[in-house]
Design an enzyme around this catalytic site. Structure first.
Site, PDB file in Angstrom:
ATOM      1  CD  GLN A 114      40.251  39.185  46.427  1.00 11.80           C
ATOM      2  OE1 GLN A 114      41.034  38.824  45.552  1.00 11.80           O
ATOM      3  NE2 GLN A 114      39.739  40.393  46.443  1.00 11.80           N
ATOM      4  N   PRO A 141      40.718  46.329  46.478  1.00  9.29           N
ATOM      5  CG  PRO A 141      39.217  44.572  46.758  1.00  9.29           C
ATOM      6  CD  PRO A 141      40.671  44.859  46.545  1.00  9.29           C
ATOM      7  CD  GLN A 308      36.261  41.237  45.721  1.00  7.61           C
ATOM      8  OE1 GLN A 308      36.295  41.009  46.926  1.00  7.61           O
ATOM      9  NE2 GLN A 308      36.099  42.458  45.235  1.00  7.61           N
ATOM     10  CG  HIS A 330      40.923  40.647  37.903  1.00  5.89           C
ATOM     11  ND1 HIS A 330      41.461  41.702  37.217  1.00  5.89           N
ATOM     12  CD2 HIS A 330      41.780  40.400  38.927  1.00  5.89           C
ATOM     13  CE1 HIS A 330      42.580  42.082  37.794  1.00  5.89           C
ATOM     14  NE2 HIS A 330      42.801  41.304  38.832  1.00  5.89           N
TER      15      HIS A 330
END
Length: 374
Positions: A114, A141, A308, A330
């Site tokens: 990430q 994840p 993300q 988030h």
């Protein structure tokens, strides 16, 4: 913007207040050539500082992520030590090439990916990255989510992500390994994910590894299918059961990932890992309930994907639109720091449709250009 080497100060205690702030800020520092100083790292958590899992002599996943970005760009990391509550990061040039990063714990390889992926997309040459640690870890994840959900949606930005799972690793030993290959791009395309469509297929993967019996897989799958069919009666549910071969997995672990695809190419998932004291039935049902919850809200991505995508929207060349369910903390955190460092412009609006609980995130990206890519 920082001038004459003066760092931009980042308050690591606000909003989500965890490792996500480190990941997004160091990645953007690397990409934009900005020196950053992150203060009060994880100050809002019960154990502030760079996470160490309380295991002596082992490097934590957050520190591994910082060191990975440092190594990718030949940068300088000050105060990078377990327990540190402040780091100072000065980036260099993102060259690409081969790199290995090892958490030496069950720290998530997906979190290493990430923080690294946005950087290597703007490298001077293709990158081949080996990440070692936990492939299916709590509070991150699962690698299956990354390959089955994140990868195909993120590739809408105009890049290809090749991810080979060489070995799986589970808590507490870790020992997993993935190989990631990425070629640099000239720029990122904006995305438009605003039409959910209708669910066309549901599939997934349930697994056990080590000494755990295959019956756990059957119980997870049966419970998940029962739960899904109460709400989606007419769709076939195809969840593959897997007993991980001994040479492809380290330690004992179990879990399930269930994916739903729609007629417009949206992808959602629900996942859960086996835990001590939790029945396999409950694990399967939990994953199914997460999936169904995310299919109900009317958005085009699930709650774990929305944050993300923010960094890619900020960097893209043009206006991106993303329809989500309720905005997670988030995602709000990712937007806040992306705006602070890139000066990209985000707006969030509630959807007007009745009986939905969704938002539209719109972003005018900065159109970052990779001057080394053809």
């Amino acid at each position: 913007m920082a001038e004459d080497g003066v760092p931009i100060d980042i308050d690591g205690s606000i909003m989500e207040g965890g490792g996500q702030i480190l990941r997004i800020c160091t990645a953007l520092s690397c990409l934009l050539g900005l020196r950053v100083r992150v203060l009060k790292i994880r100050a809002g958590r019960s154990t502030p500082g760079l996470r160490c899992y309380f295991l002596p002599s082992l490097r934590p996943q957050h520190l591994s992520g910082l060191e990975t970005v440092r190594d990718l760009c030949g940068g300088k990391l000050e105060n990078g030590a377990i327990g540190s509550t402040e780091i100072d990061f000065t980036p260099g040039r993102i060259k690409g090439g081969a790199l290995t990063a090892d958490t030496k714990t069950a720290g998530s390889v997906c979190l290493l990916l990430q923080v690294s992926l946005p950087c290597v997309l703007f490298a001077e040459s293709p990158s081949e990255l080996i990440f070692k640690g936990g492939t299916n870890a709590e509070m991150a994840p699962q690698i299956d989510y990354t390959t089955m959900v994140f990868k195909p949606i993120a590739e809408h930005f105009g890049f290809k992500l090749d991810c080979d799972i060489r070995r799986r690793g589970y808590y507490p030993r870790g020992g997993g390994e993935i190989l990631v290959r990425v070629s640099p791009v000239k720029y990122l395309k904006p995305i438009n994910l605003t039409d959910k469509g209708s669910v066309t297929k549901i599939y997934g993967r349930a697994f056990v590894a080590g000494v755990l019996p295959y019956k756990m897989v059957k119980d997870m799958v049966s419970a998940a299918v029962r739960c899904i069919r109460r709400e989606l009666r007419d769709l076939h549910v195809n969840i593959q059961g897997v007993q991980e071969p001994a040479d492809k997995a380290v330690g004992n672990g179990s879990g399930i990932v269930i994916v739903a695809e729609t007629s417009t190419g949206c992808i959602f998932a629900g996942s859960a890992l086996g835990k001590k004291g939790v029945t396999s039935d409950r694990v399967g049902a939990e994953a199914a309930e997460i999936l169904l919850r995310n299919l109900r809200h009317g958005g085009c991505v699930d709650e774990y994907l929305q944050d993300q995508l923010i960094i890619f929207m900020a960097l893209a060349d043009g206006v991106s639109q993303l329809k989500t369910g309720p905005l997670t903390l988030h995602t709000q955190t990712a937007i806040h720091f992306a705006e602070q460092l890139t000066k990209a412009s985000f707006t969030v609006k509630k959807c007007e449709e009745a009986n939905t609980d969704c938002c539209i995130i719109e972003c005018q990206g900065i159109g970052l250009q990779n001057k080394n890519a053809s």
